[in-house]
Design an enzyme around this catalytic site. Structure first.
Site, PDB file in Angstrom:
ATOM      1  N   GLU A 195       4.253  47.494   7.638  1.00 46.70           N
ATOM      2  CA  GLU A 195       2.883  47.316   7.147  1.00 46.70           C
ATOM      3  C   GLU A 195       1.848  47.881   8.118  1.00 46.70           C
ATOM      4  O   GLU A 195       0.685  48.054   7.758  1.00 46.70           O
ATOM      5  CB  GLU A 195       2.605  45.830   6.885  1.00 46.70           C
ATOM      6  N   CYS A 232      10.646  41.451  10.733  1.00 50.07           N
ATOM      7  CA  CYS A 232      10.531  40.883  12.081  1.00 50.07           C
ATOM      8  C   CYS A 232      11.064  39.447  12.156  1.00 50.07           C
ATOM      9  O   CYS A 232      12.247  39.242  12.086  1.00 50.07           O
ATOM     10  CB  CYS A 232       9.103  41.005  12.594  1.00 50.07           C
ATOM     11  N   HIS A 275       7.665  46.741  11.939  1.00 45.88           N
ATOM     12  CA  HIS A 275       6.628  46.355  10.962  1.00 45.88           C
ATOM     13  C   HIS A 275       6.207  47.535  10.077  1.00 45.88           C
ATOM     14  O   HIS A 275       5.406  48.358  10.504  1.00 45.88           O
ATOM     15  CB  HIS A 275       5.403  45.814  11.696  1.00 45.88           C
TER      16      HIS A 275
HETATM   17  N1  LIG Z   1       6.321  39.726  15.027  1.00 53.36           N
HETATM   18  C1  LIG Z   1       7.237  38.813  14.860  1.00 53.36           C
HETATM   19  O1  LIG Z   1       7.563  38.429  13.743  1.00 53.36           O
HETATM   20  C2  LIG Z   1       7.822  38.233  16.121  1.00 53.36           C
HETATM   21  C3  LIG Z   1       8.953  37.298  15.834  1.00 53.36           C
HETATM   22  C4  LIG Z   1       9.303  36.434  17.028  1.00 53.36           C
HETATM   23  N2  LIG Z   1       8.238  35.504  17.289  1.00 53.36           N
HETATM   24  C5  LIG Z   1       9.572  37.314  18.253  1.00 53.36           C
HETATM   25  O2  LIG Z   1       8.816  37.272  19.186  1.00 53.36           O
HETATM   26  O3  LIG Z   1      10.525  38.042  18.305  1.00 53.36           O
END
Ligand SMILES: NC(=O)CC[C@H](N)C(=O)O
Ligand SMILES: Nc1ncnc2c1ncn2[C@@H]1O[C@H](COP(=O)(O)OP(=O)(O)OP(=O)(O)O)[C@@H](O)[C@H]1O
Ligand SMILES: O=c1[nH]c(=O)c2[nH+]cn([C@@H]3O[C@H](COP(=O)(O)O)[C@@H](O)[C@H]3O)c2[nH]1
Ligand SMILES: [Mg+2]
Length: 510
Positions: free
Chosen positions: A169, A79, A167
């Site tokens: 995880e 992410c 994600h």
């Molecule tokens: N879950 C995250 O890592 C989000 C990454 C970043 N803050 C976004 O909004 O895209």
């Protein structure tokens, strides 16, 4: 060598989960704040970059120096991590137009990629981001897309660097574990050899090394964490371990006696200190929940300090701190504070105690602690014990505390917990207890009017206490228990069952 995964934390709410998932593969992992990259990386066989609430476009964006990592150690960027690799290597990250939160499915997966080994198109992934990678960085090869997110996964040509927008995880990413395994085992070549037995062996060796012939003091609560810590330390330093078990007058019925007896059988050197009167005296007339907690914490430290002074030449204070306690007190910008949490249920030990702190479980999750205890053949009755808060019944008696109220609640709790055990329900419940409410209500018993106390029973399912749901206990059981409580416990004429989840409620009532 290379037996450890370094998870660089950018402050994502899911960072702990990454560590858990990796350990579920029997590979050890450690979370380190992004701004505390160790200088010696020789232990790490792989590095994972976490997500973050921040945007790479923000001025305060976390920007670690990855020169010793990227292209040198297998790297998985999740992410924010993926956005970071893109943004600072010639790609483009911008706010996305569509909402990218929740479930999505991989609509394209590049063929013959070890990273996606036995993961098929259609596989569900969990998205949680508002920025999106519009252009991939230099040297990137697109590996997967979803309907809304074209650049959902990529790797960097010529490196073992992988990046994913979703994600792995999170439980909702159905092939998340497989993906982590593909990366850690097949690509990074890590061994899956981190087991409770291995942990016990290396921890005892390390403790022997650190503690030598020094004397160690440990606050033993009868709970799982401090008991497992005690066993490990006992194996490392033997009779130099001095355990102190404090009766704060707020324990369960017969618990002081039972716990002491239980430990005797384990060969531990445990001193029981009955400080009930001191605690109840300090709490007299106090009804504010926070003041009660602080008072209990303060008296605990006083008692503990008195006892610690009786052990001549003690050098170390051992604690049953576990990983969630540590992580909760690590802030992403500041990094870990020097002493993390001295006694997280008693508000921290004062500097004047001058003891060095040793925390053999500080990198384990609760279920891992239980597995470690089991591998040391710890009594299943201790291992399976429900969590019990340090302030004990003090935070289950709403309002001011008196010895009579404690005795009343102990009896109620005893009927409830014994009933759960007798009905084979105890092990199906994560935590259970009773609350004494500051409410009198009218009843009728044997043709006489009563005006007595109401108690609330609470039983919850949870994994870590952070969130919880009430348990659907059988009506027959509740009926029987309610009857028994009202018949046996004088002063109680009404029983209710708490059907609130956490959030918005909490597990304890105060
Ligand atoms: N879950 C995250 O890592 C989000 C990454 C970043 N803050 C976004 O909004 O895209
Ligand atoms: N009555 C007590 N006497 C001595 N030490 C205590 C007592 N209650 C709590 N402590 C100390 O406070 C620490 C934190 O308590 P906490 O309840 O979080 O953990 P635990 O009791 O070991 O495990 P569990 O979470 O399973 O109850 C314990 O590990 C122990 O060192
Ligand atoms: O050692 C402890 N010291 C405390 O002060 C304390 N307060 C709550 N708890 C336990 O933490 C879990 C979550 O409880 P809450 O939902 O009430 O916050 C539940 O398991 C609670 O029993 C405590 N444990
Ligand atoms: Mg406890």
């Amino acid at each position: 060598m290379h037996n450890n995964v370094l998870i660089l934390d950018f402050g994502s709410q899911y960072t702990q989960l990454i560590a858990r998932r990796v350990r579920e593969l029997n590979i050890y992992s450690e979370i380190i704040p992004y701004n505390k990259v160790p200088t010696d990386l020789s232990d790490y066989g792989a590095v994972i970059l976490s997500g973050s609430p921040l945007s790479v476009r923000a001025e305060e964006a976390p920007i670690p120096d990855l020169t010793k990592i990227k292209g040198k150690i297998p790297l998985l960027a999740i992410c924010y991590g993926a956005q970071y690799l893109a943004h600072f290597n010639g790609g483009n990250v911008a706010p996305s137009n569509t909402r990218e939160y929740g479930r999505a499915n991989l609509s394209f997966i590049k063929e013959h990629e070890p990273f996606f080994h036995i993961i098929n198109e259609g596989s569900q992934v969990w998205m949680s981001h508002s920025d999106t990678i519009k252009e991939l960085p230099k040297g990137a090869v697109l590996l997967a897309s979803t309907h809304d997110v074209e650049n959902a996964a990529f790797r960097i040509e010529g490196e073992d660097s992988y990046a994913i927008q979703f994600h792995p995880e999170v439980y909702h990413t159905t092939d998340g574990e497989q993906l982590l395994k593909n990366f850690l085992v097949d690509i990074a070549g890590m061994e899956q050899d981190w087991t409770p037995d291995a942990f016990v062996e290396t921890t005892i060796a390390e403790l022997k090394n650190t503690l030598g012939d020094d004397k160690v003091i440990l606050g033993l609560s009868g709970g799982v964490d401090s008991s497992v810590a005690a066993l490990l330390l006992h194996r490392a330093v033997g009779k130099n371990l001095y355990c102190i078990f404090v009766n704060n007058g707020l324990l369960r019925k017969n618990e002081f006696h039972d716990v002491l007896e239980q430990y005797e059988g384990m060969g531990l050197n445990v001193k029981g200190v009955d400080a009930s009167a001191r605690f109840l005296g300090a709490l007299a007339g106090e009804s504010d929940p926070e003041t009660k907690r602080k008072t209990i914490g303060r008296v605990f430290i006083e008692v503990f300090d008195d006892e610690a002074h009786k052990v001549e030449n003690a050098k170390w204070l051992a604690q049953g701190t576990i990983y969630p306690d540590v992580i909760e007190s690590v802030s992403v910008s500041g990094g870990p504070s020097a002493t993390i949490k001295s006694h997280h249920n008693v508000g921290g030990l004062p500097d004047y105690m001058k003891l060095k702190v040793v925390e053999p479980l500080k990198l384990l999750f609760k279920d891992e602690v239980r597995r470690v205890g089991a591998s040391m053949h710890m009594d299943p009755n201790i291992l399976g014990r429900h969590p019990f808060p340090g302030p004990g019944l003090g935070i289950r008696i709403l309002g001011d505390i008196t010895a009579e109220k404690v005795a009343m609640l102990q009896d109620v709790d005893h009927v409830f917990i014994k009933g759960l055990k007798d009905w084979g329900l105890y092990d199906k419940v994560w935590q259970a207890g009773a609350m004494l409410l500051p409410v009198n209500s009218v009843g009728v018993m044997g043709d006489e009017r009563t005006y007595e106390k109401c108690v609330a029973l609470r039983a919850v399912e949870s994994t870590d206490g952070m969130t919880a749901d009430w348990v659907n206990l059988p009506y027959k059981f509740l009926q029987k228990i309610s009857n028994e409580i009202i018949n046996k416990v004088k002063g109680v004429n009404r029983v209710v069952y708490d059907i609130s989840s956490k959030p918005p409620a909490t597990i304890e009532w105060e």
